[in-house]
Write an enzyme that holds these catalytic residues in place. Structure first.
Site, PDB file in Angstrom:
ATOM      1  N   CYS A  74       0.822  -1.207   0.000  1.00  0.00           N
ATOM      2  CA  CYS A  74       0.000   0.000   0.000  1.00  0.00           C
ATOM      3  C   CYS A  74       0.858   1.259   0.000  1.00  0.00           C
ATOM      4  O   CYS A  74       1.872   1.316   0.702  1.00  0.00           O
ATOM      5  CB  CYS A  74      -0.927  -0.008   1.212  1.00  0.00           C
ATOM      6  SG  CYS A  74      -2.043  -1.419   1.181  1.00  0.00           S
ATOM      7  N   CYS A 155      -3.008  -0.630  -3.821  1.00  0.00           N
ATOM      8  CA  CYS A 155      -3.794  -0.226  -2.667  1.00  0.00           C
ATOM      9  C   CYS A 155      -3.292   1.087  -2.079  1.00  0.00           C
ATOM     10  O   CYS A 155      -2.114   1.433  -2.226  1.00  0.00           O
ATOM     11  CB  CYS A 155      -3.853  -1.388  -1.691  1.00  0.00           C
ATOM     12  SG  CYS A 155      -3.144  -1.228  -0.114  1.00  0.00           S
TER      13      CYS A 155
END
Ligand code: N1C
Length: 249
Positions: A74, A155
């Site tokens: 992420c 993400c």
């Protein structure tokens, strides 16, 4: 004797050429620990060996992706289109972002050409179809499949470096536009930052019409922003050890 030496040399040369890709694949793969590289090689090969090199579908690489899946990182994933050199110059020097080439599959196959042939279990590295010769060629199908899986793992805040010196920085035929953007899903992906790399004679700006198309195609709920950054600034930042990831643009 001359003939023997010549034919021996030729034979060795040909044999080496035929198997050229496997040692490269395995030695690049071994740099990533904790993987069964022979198993990954087998999953790779089954996608295209013994097949017409213009009839290798994207799905042929599903078992390869399953054997070496991408993990989500992420806020660290970096995509690009027509900016490969500046992107990799940056990622080599600063450990801020992960590109597909920083993953096992991307690094193993970067820069390589391969194909099979009907009736043969060998891998060839010459005489293979080029990127546009036919759509379902082994190399193109691989990059389409790997890019899809990499984008599906995206993400948080995602970054893309686009080329501000070409007519259409977000080109519909590019893998970034045709494969990756479509797979960014809110709320898993929260932001997309376009870093528009400009040269002295930049033609495109953040107001470029193709970037309006990019905005339109983004899943609702993903925040968009665009920043024009001169290539020289990116290069200076990557070489400056005092600057951290967050402050390059
Ligand atoms: O078609 P593109 O760019 O938009 O593809 C780039 C995009 C990146 O975000 C990557 O995640 O798709 C992924 N990708 C690669 O990582 C990659 N490495 C090497 C796509 N293509 C990749 N290549 C080779 O570059 C591939 O053989 C293809 O020919 C080019 C695509 O580059 P592009 O047109 O600049």
């Amino acid at each position: 004797l001359v003939i023997t030496v010549l034919s021996l040399g030729l034979g060795l040369g040909l044999r080496r050429e035929k198997h050229q890709i496997k040692p490269v694949f395995l030695s690049r793969c071994e740099k990533f620990s904790g993987n069964n590289c022979q198993k990954i090689w087998d999953a790779f090969q089954q996608a295209y060996v013994n097949q017409d090199p213009c009839k290798v579908p994207v799905e042929a690489y599903d078992p390869l992706i399953a054997a070496a899946p991408f993990k989500s990182e992420c806020n660290r994933m970096l995509f690009w289109s027509k900016t490969k050199d500046v992107v990799h110059d940056f990622t080599e020097k600063k450990d801020c972002f992960i590109t597909l080439e920083d993953t096992l599959l991307g690094s193993v196959l970067d820069g390589l050409t391969w194909c099979g042939k009907e009736g043969s279990s060998d891998t060839f590295t010459t005489g293979c179809p080029g990127w546009t010769d036919c759509e379902n060629n082994p190399v193109r199908s691989f990059w389409n499949r790997a890019s899809a899986a990499f984008a599906e793992a995206a993400c948080g805040a995602v970054t893309v470096m686009l080329n501000g010196s070409i007519a259409t920085p977000f080109h519909p035929a590019s893998i970034f536009a045709s494969v990756e953007v479509k797979r960014f899903k809110a709320p898993i992906v929260t932001n997309l930052t376009v870093v528009l790399v400009t040269e002295k004679h930049n033609v495109a700006r953040c107001t470029d019409p193709s970037l309006k198309d990019l905005r339109k195609e983004l899943d609702k709920g993903i925040q968009y922003n665009c920043k024009e950054v001169p290539r020289s600034e990116i290069e200076a930042c990557s070489s400056n050890p005092n600057i951290t990831c967050g402050t390059c643009w």
